[in-house]
Design an enzyme around this catalytic site. Structure first.
Site, PDB file in Angstrom:
ATOM      1  N   CYS A   2      12.403 -45.732 -13.747  1.00 35.00           N
ATOM      2  CA  CYS A   2      11.710 -45.511 -15.013  1.00 35.00           C
ATOM      3  C   CYS A   2      10.911 -46.750 -15.406  1.00 35.00           C
ATOM      4  O   CYS A   2      11.214 -47.863 -14.999  1.00 35.00           O
ATOM      5  CB  CYS A   2      12.714 -45.182 -16.113  1.00 35.00           C
ATOM      6  SG  CYS A   2      13.783 -43.794 -15.726  1.00 35.00           S
ATOM      7  N   ARG A  27       6.223 -46.590  -9.557  1.00 36.34           N
ATOM      8  CA  ARG A  27       7.683 -46.499  -9.580  1.00 36.34           C
ATOM      9  C   ARG A  27       8.156 -45.052  -9.467  1.00 36.34           C
ATOM     10  O   ARG A  27       9.305 -44.797  -9.115  1.00 36.34           O
ATOM     11  CB  ARG A  27       8.217 -47.118 -10.876  1.00 36.34           C
ATOM     12  CG  ARG A  27       7.915 -48.587 -11.020  1.00 36.34           C
ATOM     13  CD  ARG A  27       8.209 -49.080 -12.425  1.00 36.34           C
ATOM     14  NE  ARG A  27       9.622 -49.074 -12.723  1.00 36.34           N
ATOM     15  CZ  ARG A  27      10.436 -50.101 -12.522  1.00 36.34           C
ATOM     16  NH1 ARG A  27       9.966 -51.220 -12.034  1.00 36.34           N
ATOM     17  NH2 ARG A  27      11.713 -50.030 -12.838  1.00 36.34           N
ATOM     18  N   TRP A  74      12.171 -40.921 -14.647  1.00 36.16           N
ATOM     19  CA  TRP A  74      12.584 -40.131 -13.487  1.00 36.16           C
ATOM     20  C   TRP A  74      13.960 -39.565 -13.822  1.00 36.16           C
ATOM     21  O   TRP A  74      14.881 -40.297 -14.135  1.00 36.16           O
ATOM     22  CB  TRP A  74      12.656 -40.982 -12.224  1.00 36.16           C
ATOM     23  CG  TRP A  74      12.833 -40.139 -11.001  1.00 36.16           C
ATOM     24  CD1 TRP A  74      13.965 -39.510 -10.587  1.00 36.16           C
ATOM     25  CD2 TRP A  74      11.831 -39.788 -10.058  1.00 36.16           C
ATOM     26  NE1 TRP A  74      13.738 -38.800  -9.444  1.00 36.16           N
ATOM     27  CE2 TRP A  74      12.435 -38.957  -9.092  1.00 36.16           C
ATOM     28  CE3 TRP A  74      10.473 -40.104  -9.925  1.00 36.16           C
ATOM     29  CZ2 TRP A  74      11.723 -38.443  -8.001  1.00 36.16           C
ATOM     30  CZ3 TRP A  74       9.784 -39.583  -8.839  1.00 36.16           C
ATOM     31  CH2 TRP A  74      10.408 -38.766  -7.892  1.00 36.16           C
ATOM     32  N   ASN A  98      16.090 -47.537 -19.538  1.00 35.96           N
ATOM     33  CA  ASN A  98      16.203 -47.489 -18.076  1.00 35.96           C
ATOM     34  C   ASN A  98      17.659 -47.720 -17.700  1.00 35.96           C
ATOM     35  O   ASN A  98      18.340 -48.531 -18.333  1.00 35.96           O
ATOM     36  CB  ASN A  98      15.369 -48.591 -17.417  1.00 35.96           C
ATOM     37  CG  ASN A  98      13.887 -48.301 -17.456  1.00 35.96           C
ATOM     38  OD1 ASN A  98      13.458 -47.255 -17.925  1.00 35.96           O
ATOM     39  ND2 ASN A  98      13.100 -49.247 -16.964  1.00 35.96           N
ATOM     40  N   GLY A  99      18.119 -47.065 -16.636  1.00 35.33           N
ATOM     41  CA  GLY A  99      19.476 -47.307 -16.166  1.00 35.33           C
ATOM     42  C   GLY A  99      20.380 -46.126 -16.432  1.00 35.33           C
ATOM     43  O   GLY A  99      19.940 -44.986 -16.579  1.00 35.33           O
ATOM     44  N   GLU A 478      23.315 -51.957  11.322  1.00 35.45           N
ATOM     45  CA  GLU A 478      22.009 -52.158  10.688  1.00 35.45           C
ATOM     46  C   GLU A 478      21.988 -53.458   9.883  1.00 35.45           C
ATOM     47  O   GLU A 478      20.989 -54.181   9.890  1.00 35.45           O
ATOM     48  CB  GLU A 478      21.693 -50.960   9.793  1.00 35.45           C
ATOM     49  CG  GLU A 478      20.502 -51.131   8.865  1.00 35.45           C
ATOM     50  CD  GLU A 478      19.163 -51.324   9.572  1.00 35.45           C
ATOM     51  OE1 GLU A 478      18.182 -51.659   8.881  1.00 35.45           O
ATOM     52  OE2 GLU A 478      19.091 -51.158  10.808  1.00 35.45           O
ATOM     53  N   LYS A 482      19.375 -56.581  10.499  1.00 38.08           N
ATOM     54  CA  LYS A 482      18.526 -57.170   9.462  1.00 38.08           C
ATOM     55  C   LYS A 482      18.712 -58.681   9.400  1.00 38.08           C
ATOM     56  O   LYS A 482      17.754 -59.438   9.239  1.00 38.08           O
ATOM     57  CB  LYS A 482      18.841 -56.547   8.097  1.00 38.08           C
ATOM     58  CG  LYS A 482      18.278 -55.166   7.904  1.00 38.08           C
ATOM     59  CD  LYS A 482      16.764 -55.210   7.788  1.00 38.08           C
ATOM     60  CE  LYS A 482      16.161 -53.840   8.031  1.00 38.08           C
ATOM     61  NZ  LYS A 482      16.146 -53.426   9.438  1.00 38.08           N
ATOM     62  N   GLU A 485      16.937 -60.185  12.466  1.00 35.64           N
ATOM     63  CA  GLU A 485      15.481 -60.080  12.356  1.00 35.64           C
ATOM     64  C   GLU A 485      14.901 -61.128  11.411  1.00 35.64           C
ATOM     65  O   GLU A 485      13.848 -61.705  11.677  1.00 35.64           O
ATOM     66  CB  GLU A 485      15.097 -58.688  11.837  1.00 35.64           C
ATOM     67  CG  GLU A 485      15.267 -57.558  12.838  1.00 35.64           C
ATOM     68  CD  GLU A 485      14.926 -56.216  12.218  1.00 35.64           C
ATOM     69  OE1 GLU A 485      14.332 -55.380  12.922  1.00 35.64           O
ATOM     70  OE2 GLU A 485      15.258 -55.985  11.037  1.00 35.64           O
ATOM     71  N   HIS A 501      40.216 -56.273  19.501  1.00 37.90           N
ATOM     72  CA  HIS A 501      39.944 -56.138  20.937  1.00 37.90           C
ATOM     73  C   HIS A 501      38.915 -57.143  21.433  1.00 37.90           C
ATOM     74  O   HIS A 501      38.222 -56.894  22.413  1.00 37.90           O
ATOM     75  CB  HIS A 501      39.480 -54.713  21.254  1.00 37.90           C
ATOM     76  CG  HIS A 501      40.514 -53.678  20.956  1.00 37.90           C
ATOM     77  ND1 HIS A 501      41.653 -53.524  21.718  1.00 37.90           N
ATOM     78  CD2 HIS A 501      40.593 -52.775  19.948  1.00 37.90           C
ATOM     79  CE1 HIS A 501      42.391 -52.550  21.208  1.00 37.90           C
ATOM     80  NE2 HIS A 501      41.777 -52.086  20.131  1.00 37.90           N
ATOM     81  N   LYS A 600       5.482 -54.276  13.540  1.00 34.95           N
ATOM     82  CA  LYS A 600       5.892 -53.132  12.725  1.00 34.95           C
ATOM     83  C   LYS A 600       6.020 -51.865  13.567  1.00 34.95           C
ATOM     84  O   LYS A 600       6.929 -51.080  13.382  1.00 34.95           O
ATOM     85  CB  LYS A 600       4.865 -52.913  11.595  1.00 34.95           C
ATOM     86  CG  LYS A 600       5.299 -51.847  10.592  1.00 34.95           C
ATOM     87  CD  LYS A 600       6.550 -52.263   9.850  1.00 34.95           C
ATOM     88  CE  LYS A 600       7.089 -51.175   8.967  1.00 34.95           C
ATOM     89  NZ  LYS A 600       8.428 -51.480   8.452  1.00 34.95           N
TER      90      LYS A 600
END
Length: 605
Positions: A2, A27, A74, A98-99, A478, A482, A485, A501, A600
């Site tokens: 929002c 947004r 939203w 907002n929130g 993942e 990150k 990277e 192990h 990319k």
């Protein structure tokens, strides 16, 4: 997601607020509204849909006041509609928010039992009722805010005006951003620098649990105890590049914060909001599928690994995940009732395209999940889904990953429906969880400052282990990717049950360990792994659900994510890992958006 804009000054409030809201359209939103003083009264105008609808209602409307507030919403609590749009007005109080108010059910029951008449389905209106009740006694907006603030639990930014004080605005926050722009004979309060910078570059950033009182041409900042705070505005240097980044220092951070909108946009075309059902009618031809083979590279491969848990548990269809670079060079055995699903943000990944051609030559049905319409993968497969997350500039993928996960979640539900493996009541529950999900992501993002502090500790370690169990295992992979990277530091992801192990030999006081452990059926087992790590001196940052005293005690840093549907936990969990990798890299002085040796879109082998 929002957007908030509030204004007091000599300019036309309608123009300032509308232009500010336009700058926040990126947004995402589904309704908008303003509340502006006119002839000593608050005049409110709201509209469902785009800002153009609100502009049409305001076109021939003028206001002679100096103060107003505006909002783009939203939907979280309550469907998109004019009645649920902000600002919310109760008595002589109007506010924008907002929130999410976590204790809204408790407040709602208290208000309704006291005879309050609620005009919307939102949690935001409840705060307006509380303030309206207080201001009838205090006759003072600032005092009313301090009386109500301790009663609110959750993540929120709120801007409020009071009809008896036409030259005042009070704003307060806990979580979502709120900034004050200090101009010449004017002050602007907003959720984003974009709405302010065209008027002034003197900015005061509100911290959590702070309150700002705007009066005529001045402002006063308070802490939660009502004590005044002296904080000079920062002078912001602005450029076109910063404008493109929407005020964020890096594209990656902007894209991390775009994720609530990203996941909402990804699922929006595929849901029947009235029936609470999944649509995806373009996939109705998959009824005879008996096996799913997911093929991808890098981050997209980890998205496929998460989807394996989704599809097998929800649709009861066996799934295998393959690295495209490996699949294309072996002699796979595929049956005609296999669906080969290819994931690639660009749709141009060379290994993935080669794997697709191999699968097609073997006579299986193919499906793609991409972010670029009419890319090679999108054009070449029988079935297709689009991430719909707009351009991703940062080389390290963030919003494309979460868009992939939310669509794969939805795909699993669709496949279960085609296979008659899900009851209507379960489908409705799942869709409700998906619709509520963007607001949960907003809450996780509201604690972003936590990771800057954690990064100062974690950048000192010789290496990192990322661990998780069940659906959190590929999320740990993942997270490790990150970190590699962006920070160029050694980071490895493991299934937590595999620690004993071999990998536990690496653990000592110089090893950072990131534990992904939302409260699920394997939580206790992950906790046992965490205790083994702590016993060997490992320094832990833990990601868990809600407040967990045991995990907090064992961790050097602990972040709590909201409790969510089991299939949404991994998507919530990855956001802290993105923020951690970003902050470690930034604190080391590296180029976050363009890490060395990476591209990319990998269009060569």
């Amino acid at each position: 997601m929002c957007g908030i804009v509030g204004y007091y000054g000599s300019q036309n409030p309608k123009d300032v607020i509308l232009n500010g809201l336009k700058s926040l359209e990126y947004r995402g939103y589904d309704s908008a509204g303003v509340a502006i003083f006119d002839n000593g009264k608050i005049s409110r105008v709201r509209a469902e849909g785009k800002l153009s609808n609100l502009e049409g209602l305001l076109k021939n409307k003028s206001f002679n006041g100096h103060t107003g507030i505006g909002h783009t919403r939203w939907a979280t609590h309550g469907v998109p509609s004019e009645r649920n749009a902000h600002p919310h007005t109760v008595g002589e109080i109007s506010l924008v928010h907002n929130g999410i108010i976590e204790n809204y059910m408790e407040i709602r029951e208290e208000l309704t039992s006291g005879g309050a008449h609620l005009q919307s389905d939102t949690d935001s209106e409840l705060v307006a009722h509380l303030l309206a009740g207080e201001v009838t006694h205090t006759k003072d907006l600032l005092k009313a805010v301090f009386n109500v603030l301790p009663r609110l639990k959750g993540a929120f930014s709120i801007v409020v005006v009071y009809e008896k004080a036409p030259d005042e605005i009070v704003a307060f926050k806990n979580g979502p951003p709120l900034l004050l722009g200090v101009g010449e004979k004017e002050n602007i309060i907003a959720s984003d620098l974009q709405a302010i910078i065209q008027h002034t570059n003197k900015i005061v950033y509100l911290e959590d649990n702070e309150v700002v009182h705007i009066q005529e041409n001045s402002y006063t900042l308070y802490n939660e105890k009502g004590q005044k705070i002296l904080r000079k505005p920062e002078v912001i240097e602005w450029s076109q590049e910063k404008a493109d980044k929407k005020g964020f220092p890096h594209y990656m951070l902007k894209e991390i914060f775009e994720q609530p909108r990203t996941v909402a946009l990804a699922i929006q075309p595929h849901l029947d909001l009235e029936k609470l059902e999944v649509k995806m009618n373009e996939l109705n031809g998959l009824t005879d599928i008996e096996r799913v083979l997911i093929i991808a590279c890098g981050t997209s491969y980890y998205a496929g690994m998460v989807a394996e848990y989704f599809i097998e548990k929800i649709a009861r269809v066996p799934v295998e995940c393959e690295l495209a670079s490996e699949f294309r060079y072996r002699d796979p055995v595929l049956s005609p009732k296999t669906l080969a699903l290819f994931i690639s943000q660009s749709g141009e990944t060379a290994d993935t395209i080669a794997a697709m051609k191999l699968a097609q030559s073997l006579g299986v049905q193919t499906m793609s999940l991409c972010n670029v319409r009419l890319s090679t993968l999108d054009r070449s497969t029988q079935y297709k889904l689009l991430m719909n997350c707009e351009a991703e500039i940062g080389v390290a993928s963030t919003k494309a990953f979460t868009a992939s996960l939310i669509l794969l979640n939805l795909f699993a539900l669709k496949l279960a429906k085609l296979k008659k493996k899900v009851a209507a009541v379960q489908e409705h529950e799942h869709v409700r969880a998906l619709l509520d999900f963007p607001s949960l992501m907003e809450k996780v993002l509201s604690y972003a400052s936590f990771f800057k502090e954690a990064a100062e500790d974690f950048k000192k370690f010789k290496g990192y282990l990322f661990i998780g169990r069940n659906v959190s295992y590929p999320i740990a992979l993942e997270g490790a990717l990150k970190m590699k990277e962006l920070s160029y530091l050694q980071a490895e992801g493991y299934a937590a049950g595999e620690m004993k192990h071999g990998p536990i030999a690496l653990v000592d006081k110089n090893m950072g360990v990131v534990v992904v452990a939302p409260h699920d059926e394997v939580f206790e087992k992950t906790l046992s792994n965490l205790e083994e790590i702590c016993a060997r001196g490992g320094k832990v940052i833990a990601i868990g659900s809600e407040q967990n005293d045991k995990m907090k005690k064992l961790s050097q840093h602990y972040i709590s994510i909201p409790q969510a549907h089991w299939s949404l936990n991994p998507i919530l969990s990855v956001v802290p890992l993105q923020l951690l990798a970003y902050q470690v890299s930034d604190s080391l002085g590296y180029d976050v958006d363009q890490p060395r040796n990476l591209a990319k879109s990998v269009t060569v082998e």
